[in-house]
Write a protein that holds these residues in place. Structure first.
Motif, PDB file in Angstrom:
ATOM      1  N   ARG A 170      23.887  49.564  19.431  1.00  0.00           N
ATOM      2  CA  ARG A 170      22.477  49.201  19.560  1.00  0.00           C
ATOM      3  C   ARG A 170      21.879  49.076  18.170  1.00  0.00           C
ATOM      4  NH1 ARG A 170      17.982  52.516  23.046  1.00  0.00           N
ATOM      5  NH2 ARG A 170      16.202  51.361  22.279  1.00  0.00           N
ATOM      6  N   GLU A 191      18.535  44.340  19.508  1.00  0.00           N
ATOM      7  CA  GLU A 191      17.254  44.448  20.215  1.00  0.00           C
ATOM      8  C   GLU A 191      16.449  43.160  20.078  1.00  0.00           C
ATOM      9  OE1 GLU A 191      14.963  47.946  19.501  1.00  0.00           O
ATOM     10  OE2 GLU A 191      16.632  49.268  20.003  1.00  0.00           O
ATOM     11  N   ARG A 204      15.069  40.902  23.121  1.00  0.00           N
ATOM     12  CA  ARG A 204      13.642  40.564  23.258  1.00  0.00           C
ATOM     13  C   ARG A 204      13.422  39.054  23.316  1.00  0.00           C
ATOM     14  NH1 ARG A 204      12.446  44.274  19.090  1.00  0.00           N
ATOM     15  NH2 ARG A 204      12.492  46.335  20.010  1.00  0.00           N
ATOM     16  N   GLU A 226      20.218  51.575  29.782  1.00  0.00           N
ATOM     17  CA  GLU A 226      19.011  52.257  29.288  1.00  0.00           C
ATOM     18  C   GLU A 226      18.467  51.554  28.048  1.00  0.00           C
ATOM     19  OE1 GLU A 226      19.974  56.847  30.706  1.00  0.00           O
ATOM     20  OE2 GLU A 226      20.470  56.201  28.680  1.00  0.00           O
ATOM     21  N   SER A 227      19.370  51.146  27.172  1.00  0.00           N
ATOM     22  CA  SER A 227      18.942  50.476  25.939  1.00  0.00           C
ATOM     23  C   SER A 227      18.201  49.181  26.254  1.00  0.00           C
ATOM     24  CB  SER A 227      20.154  50.149  25.057  1.00  0.00           C
ATOM     25  OG  SER A 227      20.820  51.327  24.703  1.00  0.00           O
ATOM     26  N   LEU A 230      16.550  48.484  29.062  1.00  0.00           N
ATOM     27  CA  LEU A 230      15.262  48.803  29.669  1.00  0.00           C
ATOM     28  C   LEU A 230      14.273  49.401  28.664  1.00  0.00           C
ATOM     29  CD1 LEU A 230      16.769  48.134  32.312  1.00  0.00           C
ATOM     30  CD2 LEU A 230      15.579  50.017  33.378  1.00  0.00           C
ATOM     31  N   GLU A 231      14.814  50.017  27.623  1.00  0.00           N
ATOM     32  CA  GLU A 231      13.927  50.537  26.577  1.00  0.00           C
ATOM     33  C   GLU A 231      13.453  49.427  25.647  1.00  0.00           C
ATOM     34  OE1 GLU A 231      16.144  54.812  26.534  1.00  0.00           O
ATOM     35  OE2 GLU A 231      16.049  53.729  24.626  1.00  0.00           O
ATOM     36  N   ALA A 232      14.321  48.426  25.448  1.00  0.00           N
ATOM     37  CA  ALA A 232      13.995  47.351  24.499  1.00  0.00           C
ATOM     38  C   ALA A 232      12.948  46.392  25.054  1.00  0.00           C
ATOM     39  CB  ALA A 232      15.255  46.585  24.126  1.00  0.00           C
ATOM     40  N   PRO A 285      10.319  45.330  28.679  1.00  0.00           N
ATOM     41  CA  PRO A 285       9.786  45.795  29.981  1.00  0.00           C
ATOM     42  C   PRO A 285      10.364  44.964  31.125  1.00  0.00           C
ATOM     43  CG  PRO A 285       8.151  44.484  28.790  1.00  0.00           C
ATOM     44  CD  PRO A 285       9.361  44.498  27.939  1.00  0.00           C
ATOM     45  N   ALA A 339      13.510  54.861  34.963  1.00  0.00           N
ATOM     46  CA  ALA A 339      12.705  54.016  34.069  1.00  0.00           C
ATOM     47  C   ALA A 339      11.227  54.120  34.424  1.00  0.00           C
ATOM     48  CB  ALA A 339      13.170  52.574  34.182  1.00  0.00           C
ATOM     49  N   ASN A 340      10.420  53.843  33.440  1.00  0.00           N
ATOM     50  CA  ASN A 340       8.977  53.908  33.649  1.00  0.00           C
ATOM     51  C   ASN A 340       8.297  52.705  33.022  1.00  0.00           C
ATOM     52  OD1 ASN A 340       6.861  55.143  34.823  1.00  0.00           O
ATOM     53  ND2 ASN A 340       6.995  57.030  33.601  1.00  0.00           N
ATOM     54  N   GLN A 387       9.462  51.641  37.017  1.00  0.00           N
ATOM     55  CA  GLN A 387      10.729  51.281  37.648  1.00  0.00           C
ATOM     56  C   GLN A 387      10.740  49.785  37.979  1.00  0.00           C
ATOM     57  OE1 GLN A 387      10.392  53.618  41.198  1.00  0.00           O
ATOM     58  NE2 GLN A 387      11.616  55.310  40.410  1.00  0.00           N
TER      59      GLN A 387
END
Ligand SMILES: O=C(O)[C@H]1O[C@H](OP(=O)(O)OP(=O)(O)OC[C@H]2O[C@@H](n3ccc(=O)[nH]c3=O)[C@H](O)[C@@H]2O)[C@H](O)[C@@H](O)[C@H]1O
Length: 570
Positions: A201, A206, A210, A289-290, A292-294, A296, A337-338, A340
């Motif tokens: 990562r 990223e 994006r 996870e990466s 979903l974090e990078a 929305p 996730a937030n 979801q």
């Protein structure tokens, strides 16, 4: 015979290691590879390239190293001893083209093991026997990380080693490597050992995610993670979403169930439309996870799966890995996730199993699966219910009915029949009990894509937050079929017409391998709730497929296909 692996080899990768071995050692090494299960008579899958190349031609054709070369991936305390893995990202060049691969070494017990894999699992342990002195070069006690001994480099003695600046560079790299290793070891509890060492990562990564997810329309664009994006349905859905302006990022593990080059070609096509497909497995929590974090992600279109009804008898574990464990992993990450995302995923018409009531309706029983494939899809539907019920995930399951079309799957009958008819090979047409023709509700890919997109568009938001449900969430399941079953002999008639070639048919009794005699979808639910209306009949759809097939393969009948880990030359 003992072989040594040096820091130099680790830094430069498998190719340097291989090149440095004397010819006799290479041969013995290859013999050891082959003792792992393959034989000359049995072609290996692409994950066995080094072995395969050696077996085929008597020498390893080429193994190269990517620029990033080496990185410590995992440093973990197991049973009181420290294990260090050295990652070597590499590519393997064979007559079939260039393929990414990786290898890594780790200390286990008294020896260094070297693994290679394309699938993120330790499928082919290739044992490198080491002289005891070399073992000292590897750290073996938690907290005690040894430096390389300089006389060791002298022992190896090469032009590269004799350069002082190179030595300094090497020592600095090793120090850095060991520091990072120690960091990974300290924080090992949080490390998912499933993570393929190829994934890193980075800022650059990223940025690509994006960009790929940047919508190009303003009216409520979706941002969709498509798993299995280099697959048949996944690539079509990704393209359709991107074309209408949604943000899309793909994930695919590029496994070797069928020809990897076709998956890479789909990936290239998507790249041309600015869709980034990440190399990664759905079991890899860290990658998902990466992503979903990078960005929305609003929706996950989960299409990655181990497909194929009959292959389940050859490789049952792959169905558990992808269709059960992988699905749970997707749900796990999404639930945490937030916010979801809403999930739409591929179930299958095969859940209707041996049902005799037609057409198949969503309300019908689904407790008689005829194959492990069907059983894993049915299990998936149960798992979906659980995650919806406990965590408030909005989930839509789509029961696809024998999807076909351009960029399709080479393991499916319409595809392999086309190949064999063109080659002049006989085709096996199965017949059911009492000589009855088998029939399928063959569904054209464009219709399936419309159903997938409509499912995304109509999916309500998930209701969970911070891993907790805050209210009831949507849970749906739809048949996506064509509603007009066609027999397999008729399918062959149509192919003959479009290929302008007679098939050599061999009618054989349907083997007891998971097949069902017929499928027929009732699509009233999808019609009412999704506006789903299939418009392509088998004749039109196969015409489009044949056109694509000839443009993609031409008349090059010597192309090699990978099906179920076996190479078929067409
Ligand atoms: O709807 C699904 O849920 C599944 O659809 C697809 O399975 P199937 O409907 O079995 O398609 P496919 O293999 O093309 O066989 C078609 C017909 O040809 C017959 N068939 C097959 C091979 C052969 O050599 N001879 C033959 O007669 C065979 O007996 C059958 O009658 C997907 O592969 C699967 O992943 C899943 O998505």
């Amino acid at each position: 015979m003992l072989w040594s692996i040096t820091e130099h080899h680790r830094a430069r990768g498998v190719f340097e290691l291989w090149k440095s071995l004397p010819e006799t050692a290479r041969r013995a090494f290859a013999a050891e590879f082959s003792s792992g299960g393959a034989s000359n008579a049995e072609p290996c899958g692409p994950s066995d390239y080094s072995r395969q190349c050696e077996l085929r031609s008597g020498h390893l054709e080429a193994v190269g190293v990517r620029s990033e070369a080496v990185a410590p991936t995992l440093c973990k305390s197991r049973g009181g001893s420290l294990e260090v893995r050295y990652e070597v990202n590499c590519w393997v060049l064979s007559h079939k083209g260039r393929f990414p691969a990786y290898a890594f070494c780790e200390k286990r017990g008294g020896g260094i093991s070297m693994y290679d894999s394309l699938n993120g699992s330790l499928q082919n342990p290739l044992l490198m026997r080491m002289p005891p002195s070399v073992l000292d070069e590897f750290p073996s006690t938690p907290g005690k990380v040894k430096m390389e001994r300089s006389n060791y480099f002298g022992r190896v003695g090469s032009r590269w080693h004799s350069s002082v600046s190179a030595k300094l560079l090497c020592l600095t790299s090793i120090l850095l490597l060991l520091t990072i290793s120690a960091f990974f070891w300290v924080s090992s509890a949080g490390i998912d050992s499933q993570r393929p060492p190829t994934f890193q990562r980075s800022h650059e990564w990223e940025k690509r995610v994006r960009q790929s997810c940047l919508p190009r329309r303003e009216d409520n664009p979706l941002v969709v993670l498509v798993t299995g994006a280099a697959g048949f349905v996944g690539s079509h859905v990704s393209l359709a979403l991107r074309k209408r302006g949604d943000g899309v990022v793909g994930l695919d593990n590029f496994n070797s169930y069928y020809e990897v080059s076709l998956k890479r070609a789909r990936q290239e096509l998507l790249a041309k439309h600015s869709v980034f497909v990440i190399d990664g497995d759905i079991n890899d929590k860290f990658i998902i996870e990466s992503i979903l974090e990078a960005v929305p992600i609003t929706h996950v279109m989960h299409l990655a799966a181990q497909a194929g009804v009959r292959y389940a008898m050859q490789n049952p574990q792959s169905y558990i890995h992808s269709n059960i464990a992988g699905l749970v992993n997707i749900f796990e990450v999404c639930k945490a996730a937030n916010p979801q995302p809403a999930i739409v995923w591929a179930s299958s018409s095969s859940v209707y199993g041996l049902n005799t009531k037609v057409p198949f309706s969503e309300a019908d029983r689904t407790d008689q699966p005829a194959s492990l494939y069907a059983a894993t899809k049915k299990a998936g539907e149960g798992i979906a219910h659980t995650y919806n019920h406990i965590y408030g995930l909005s989930i839509t399951g789509l029961r696809f009915f024998t999807v076909y079309g351009p960029w399709g799957r080479p393991d499916m009958a319409y595809f392999s029949f086309t190949r064999d008819i063109l080659k002049g090979n006989p085709i096996s047409v199965y017949s059911g009990a009492g000589g009855k023709d088998l029939a399928r509700d063959f569904t054209f890919i464009d219709d399936i894509v419309k159903g997938c997109v409509a499912s995304l568009d109509t999916a309500e938001k998930s209701t969970g937050s911070g891993g907790k449900k805050t209210g009831p969430a949507m849970l749906r399941v739809f048949n996506l079929g064509n509603t007009s079953p066609v027999t397999v002999p008729t399918l062959v008639d149509i192919l003959e017409k479009h290929l302008n070639t007679k098939a050599k048919r061999q009618i054989i009794k349907m083997p007891r391998n998971g097949d069902v005699p017929f499928t027929h979808a009732n699509i009233s639910s999808a019609q009412a709730q999704l506006g789903y209306r299939p418009t392509t009949n088998l004749d039109t759809g196969l015409k489009k497929f044949v056109k694509w097939y000839l443009s993609y393969y031409g008349d090059n009948t010597n192309r090699r296909l990978w099906v179920g880990n076996h190479e078929k030359i067409i």
